[in-house]
Scaffold this motif. Structure first.
Motif, PDB file in Angstrom:
ATOM      1  N   GLU A 136       8.735   0.487   3.949  1.00 58.96           N
ATOM      2  CA  GLU A 136       8.734  -0.278   5.160  1.00 58.96           C
ATOM      3  C   GLU A 136       9.682  -0.051   6.440  1.00 58.96           C
ATOM      4  O   GLU A 136      10.733   0.214   6.019  1.00 58.96           O
ATOM      5  CB  GLU A 136       8.840  -1.849   4.887  1.00 58.96           C
ATOM      6  N   THR A 137       9.171   0.118   7.529  1.00 59.51           N
ATOM      7  CA  THR A 137      10.029   0.395   8.530  1.00 59.51           C
ATOM      8  C   THR A 137       9.704  -0.846   9.554  1.00 59.51           C
ATOM      9  O   THR A 137       8.709  -1.508   9.543  1.00 59.51           O
ATOM     10  CB  THR A 137       9.720   1.759   9.245  1.00 59.51           C
ATOM     11  N   ALA A 194       7.968  -2.568  11.973  1.00 58.56           N
ATOM     12  CA  ALA A 194       6.567  -2.876  12.617  1.00 58.56           C
ATOM     13  C   ALA A 194       5.727  -1.574  12.037  1.00 58.56           C
ATOM     14  O   ALA A 194       4.734  -1.078  12.670  1.00 58.56           O
ATOM     15  CB  ALA A 194       6.407  -2.751  14.023  1.00 58.56           C
ATOM     16  N   GLY A 195       6.247  -1.138  10.777  1.00 56.92           N
ATOM     17  CA  GLY A 195       5.275  -0.007  10.469  1.00 56.92           C
ATOM     18  C   GLY A 195       5.679   0.376   8.973  1.00 56.92           C
ATOM     19  O   GLY A 195       6.316  -0.333   8.460  1.00 56.92           O
ATOM     20  N   ILE A 196       4.859   1.318   8.415  1.00 56.52           N
ATOM     21  CA  ILE A 196       5.356   1.881   7.219  1.00 56.52           C
ATOM     22  C   ILE A 196       5.330   3.359   7.163  1.00 56.52           C
ATOM     23  O   ILE A 196       4.484   3.761   8.000  1.00 56.52           O
ATOM     24  CB  ILE A 196       4.174   1.444   6.017  1.00 56.52           C
ATOM     25  N   PRO A 207       1.741  -0.775  13.635  1.00 56.86           N
ATOM     26  CA  PRO A 207       1.954  -1.204  14.985  1.00 56.86           C
ATOM     27  C   PRO A 207       2.849  -0.216  15.808  1.00 56.86           C
ATOM     28  O   PRO A 207       3.000  -0.157  17.182  1.00 56.86           O
ATOM     29  CB  PRO A 207       2.490  -2.683  15.066  1.00 56.86           C
ATOM     30  N   PHE A 261      -3.832  -3.957   5.036  1.00 58.37           N
ATOM     31  CA  PHE A 261      -2.748  -4.100   3.941  1.00 58.37           C
ATOM     32  C   PHE A 261      -2.050  -5.660   4.090  1.00 58.37           C
ATOM     33  O   PHE A 261      -1.989  -6.205   3.423  1.00 58.37           O
ATOM     34  CB  PHE A 261      -1.429  -3.238   3.894  1.00 58.37           C
ATOM     35  N   LEU A 262      -2.004  -5.892   5.521  1.00 57.21           N
ATOM     36  CA  LEU A 262      -1.195  -7.196   5.799  1.00 57.21           C
ATOM     37  C   LEU A 262      -2.522  -8.261   5.719  1.00 57.21           C
ATOM     38  O   LEU A 262      -2.160  -9.407   5.210  1.00 57.21           O
ATOM     39  CB  LEU A 262      -1.085  -7.269   7.392  1.00 57.21           C
ATOM     40  N   LEU A 298       4.881  -9.537  12.391  1.00 62.88           N
ATOM     41  CA  LEU A 298       4.994  -8.008  11.962  1.00 62.88           C
ATOM     42  C   LEU A 298       6.280  -7.741  11.306  1.00 62.88           C
ATOM     43  O   LEU A 298       6.683  -6.484  10.971  1.00 62.88           O
ATOM     44  CB  LEU A 298       4.585  -6.988  13.100  1.00 62.88           C
ATOM     45  N   GLU A 299       7.252  -8.749  10.911  1.00 63.13           N
ATOM     46  CA  GLU A 299       8.440  -8.601  10.465  1.00 63.13           C
ATOM     47  C   GLU A 299       8.906  -9.441   9.464  1.00 63.13           C
ATOM     48  O   GLU A 299       9.024 -10.638   9.754  1.00 63.13           O
ATOM     49  CB  GLU A 299       9.646  -8.469  11.688  1.00 63.13           C
ATOM     50  N   PRO A 300       8.847  -9.149   8.244  1.00 61.63           N
ATOM     51  CA  PRO A 300       8.413  -7.958   7.759  1.00 61.63           C
ATOM     52  C   PRO A 300       6.680  -7.705   7.761  1.00 61.63           C
ATOM     53  O   PRO A 300       5.986  -8.644   7.644  1.00 61.63           O
ATOM     54  CB  PRO A 300       9.060  -7.767   6.162  1.00 61.63           C
ATOM     55  N   LEU A 301       6.445  -6.341   7.755  1.00 59.11           N
ATOM     56  CA  LEU A 301       5.285  -6.100   8.065  1.00 59.11           C
ATOM     57  C   LEU A 301       4.100  -6.255   6.642  1.00 59.11           C
ATOM     58  O   LEU A 301       3.039  -6.837   6.727  1.00 59.11           O
ATOM     59  CB  LEU A 301       4.992  -4.513   8.335  1.00 59.11           C
ATOM     60  N   LEU A 302       4.762  -5.981   5.535  1.00 58.82           N
ATOM     61  CA  LEU A 302       3.833  -5.673   4.326  1.00 58.82           C
ATOM     62  C   LEU A 302       3.818  -7.272   3.517  1.00 58.82           C
ATOM     63  O   LEU A 302       4.962  -8.181   3.626  1.00 58.82           O
ATOM     64  CB  LEU A 302       4.309  -4.821   3.350  1.00 58.82           C
ATOM     65  N   ARG A 303       2.880  -7.503   2.833  1.00 62.92           N
ATOM     66  CA  ARG A 303       3.027  -8.687   1.793  1.00 62.92           C
ATOM     67  C   ARG A 303       3.957  -8.122   0.647  1.00 62.92           C
ATOM     68  O   ARG A 303       4.429  -7.145   0.777  1.00 62.92           O
ATOM     69  CB  ARG A 303       1.691  -8.617   1.301  1.00 62.92           C
ATOM     70  N   ARG A 304       4.332  -9.291   0.093  1.00 60.14           N
ATOM     71  CA  ARG A 304       5.335  -9.206  -1.163  1.00 60.14           C
ATOM     72  C   ARG A 304       4.589  -9.445  -2.462  1.00 60.14           C
ATOM     73  O   ARG A 304       3.827 -10.702  -2.284  1.00 60.14           O
ATOM     74  CB  ARG A 304       6.335  -9.879  -0.847  1.00 60.14           C
ATOM     75  N   ARG A 360      14.841  -9.134   3.173  1.00 59.87           N
ATOM     76  CA  ARG A 360      14.383  -9.911   4.175  1.00 59.87           C
ATOM     77  C   ARG A 360      13.042 -10.820   3.644  1.00 59.87           C
ATOM     78  O   ARG A 360      13.178 -11.863   4.338  1.00 59.87           O
ATOM     79  CB  ARG A 360      13.647  -8.971   5.448  1.00 59.87           C
TER      80      ARG A 360
END
Lengths: 305, 263
Positions: free
Chosen positions: A64-65, A67-69, A220, A271-272, B47-53, B76
């Motif tokens: 994860e970066t 607002a991105g991956i 994003p 994914f989100l 969007l922070e953090p972006l992904l699910r866990r 985070r």
């Protein structure tokens, strides 16, 4: 007021709406079937296919970066024959065009994959991946150079009767120049952008975070880069554009459309939120209604006027 | 559907330093979840953090329609999750993935947990309580205060053995030493393990040596959680055993037969 028109035409391929899934983020469709009504999608772009099965890159494959991956999957896929035998039959049940993304180590491999898919019922178009940053061969080696990109395009065009969509990389000096080259070589449409090359270091291990060292950035974080690319390519060529890069909501999708994209693809946002495509679709429809626009096509490239 | 955009937080409790248990009201998930499956939680709508866990299902109370997850704050995402209070909502996908295979009647089960690895094994223990199998629980941690939920585990009356790295409680040394003895004494027919990679690797080697079947719950950074993105793969032996394949932890796991994993 009547419902606004959402149908768009991409190189003779009629889509019931402009919201597609981006290759590599939606598997072969079945993975998301419990979460998304596949019938409501404008189109499904499946994971990149090669002639032989590919193992893909060693993990870790994603970090994860902001607002991105960053990913380095490395085109893991079961091969085109397995796709045709085991995955395409599922997708045929839906009233949604299937666009097959293809990649290869060589010109011959692109051609062989294209030929196998052309004979199959249930494939609406080919998306030619000349822009994967995560494989040594069969990715950017073709996409970074206008004449190599044109060569692949010409070869695939000759091998198929399906519409040929060429997927462009942002990792080039002039994306407009590559677009012109593939347009002259006979491409029917363009998709842009693929991921941006990037990397991160795991400071605890003092090593690159990804097993493949470098990866492709999506989400994003790259959206303004992608919108700019669509803008430039829209000015460079007359071909229909499928825009993508960090779209998470309807407003993002509308930016791409106004920059010149006739359709959009949703990638990382799946994914989100597995319902992202559906929310984007209804958001676009609502925007058209609120602004009394009868046809989505009226907005394509409108920012240039 | 397996996507619940507004799951209510029932309560959140700290069970050890930096370790929390989050109880959620999710009747559908509670009714269908199997031990070893996981929930994919979007911690913030931003969007922070972006992904699910991903979090293993730690417990389910079908009567109350509740499920729980147990986690350690490591970054985070988990730090934000630890701030969630009663009445707030979370976007949850689940239950996802392939869980544990329950032991056959008469088989003696051994559950081996390293640290926070007790998370999915506690749900397995709950489920095994309804069966007649004899159950060993081997619980390991660095120090005594990091041994999680000892009293609650005890309430299910398994044969419980404990190990700590510093010897502050139970056996001094890795929890796998307890498994080594258990297997040597032929007291386990089927082993279930979750914990750090080094521990799982030792468990797999012990199982192979003793010819005992077992399953490991693996952890990997995930993207989609449903098998589409191919990010969370682990190296496993191919079906014919001649080479290897990368399999998806989210869909083909997170529980894998120990003998399939290539270290």
């Amino acid at each position: 007021m009547n419902k606004p028109n959402l149908t768009v035409d991409i190189a003779g391929l009629r889509l019931k709406n402009p919201v597609l899934t981006a290759s590599g983020t939606f598997g072969f469709g079945s993975e998301y079937a419990p979460f998304v009504d596949l019938n409501r999608l404008g189109g499904i772009v499946v994971k990149g296919l090669t002639l032989e099965p590919r193992l893909g890159n060693p993990p870790p494959r994603m970090v994860e970066t902001p607002a991105g991956i960053l990913n380095s999957i490395g085109l893991q896929n079961p091969g085109v024959d397995c796709f045709l035998a085991e995955h395409l039959p599922f997708l045929r049940q839906f009233a949604t065009p299937v666009i097959a993304n293809i990649a290869g180590n060589s010109l011959q491999e692109y051609v062989a994959v294209a030929e196998k898919l052309t004979g199959a019922s249930g494939i609406a178009a080919l998306e030619v991946n000349i822009s994967c940053p995560n494989v040594k061969r069969g990715g950017l080696q073709f996409g970074a150079d206008p004449s190599a990109a044109a060569q692949v395009t010409r070869a695939v065009k000759k091998a198929t009767t399906l519409p040929v969509i060429v997927k462009l990389s942002p990792n080039v000096t002039s994306i407009g120049e590559v677009a012109r080259a593939v347009a002259e070589a006979g491409a029917d449409a363009l998709s842009l952008i693929n991921t941006l090359a990037g990397m991160t270091i795991d400071i605890r291990r003092r090593r690159p975070a990804l097993g493949n060292i470098t990866g492709g950035l999506s989400g994003p974080a790259i959206r303004p880069v992608a919108v700019r690319a669509v803008w430039e390519v829209y000015q460079a060529v007359k071909l229909p554009i499928i825009g993508m890069g960090g779209i998470v909501c309807a407003a993002d999708a509308l930016e791409f459309i106004m920059a010149g994209a006739r359709a959009v693809a949703v990638g990382t946002a799946n994914f989100l939120n597995p319902g992202a495509t559906m929310e984007i679709l209804s958001g676009i429809e609502r925007f058209l209604e609120e602004n009394e626009i009868g046809d989505i096509n009226e907005l394509v490239g409108i920012a240039h006027e | 559907m397996k996507h619940f955009p507004a799951v209510e937080v029932i309560r959140q409790e700290m069970v050890a330093p930096d370790c929390y248990r989050l109880h959620l009201f999710a009747p559908e998930i509670s009714a269908s979840a199997k031990p070893g499956q996981f929930l994919h939680i979007r911690i913030t709508p931003g969007l922070e953090p972006l992904l699910r866990r991903p979090f293993s299902v730690h417990a389910a109370d079908r009567q109350k329609g509740e499920v729980a997850v147990l986690y350690r704050v490591v970054g985070r995402g988990t730090r934000l999750l630890a701030e969630k209070k009663k009445g707030e909502t979370l976007d949850v996908m689940g239950p996802l993935g392939r869980g544990f295979t329950l032991p056959a009647p008469g088989q003696k089960a051994a559950l081996v947990a390293g640290g926070i690895g007790i998370a999915p094994l506690f749900f397995l223990l709950q489920t095994l309580a309804g069966l007649k199998n004899s159950v060993h629980v081997l619980l390991g941690a660095r120090v005594a205060k990091e041994l999680l939920l000892i009293r609650e585990i005890g309430a299910y009356k398994p044969s419980l053995m404990v190990a700590t790295d510093d010897g502050s409680r139970g056996r001094r040394g890795p929890v796998t030493e307890l498994l080594r003895e258990l297997l040597a004494e032929r007291k386990a027919d089927r082993v279930y393990a979750c914990g750090p990679t080094a521990m799982l690797k030792t468990v797999a080697a012990l199982l192979q040596k003793h010819g005992v079947d077992g399953e490991l719950s693996l952890e990997e950074r995930m993207g989609c959680g449903v098998g589409a993105c191919l990010s969370c793969v682990c190296k496993t032996s191919s079906k014919d055993g001649t080479s290897f394949a990368y399999r998806r932890v989210c869909l083909e796991g997170p529980v894998f037969p120990a003998r399939d994993v290539i270290w």
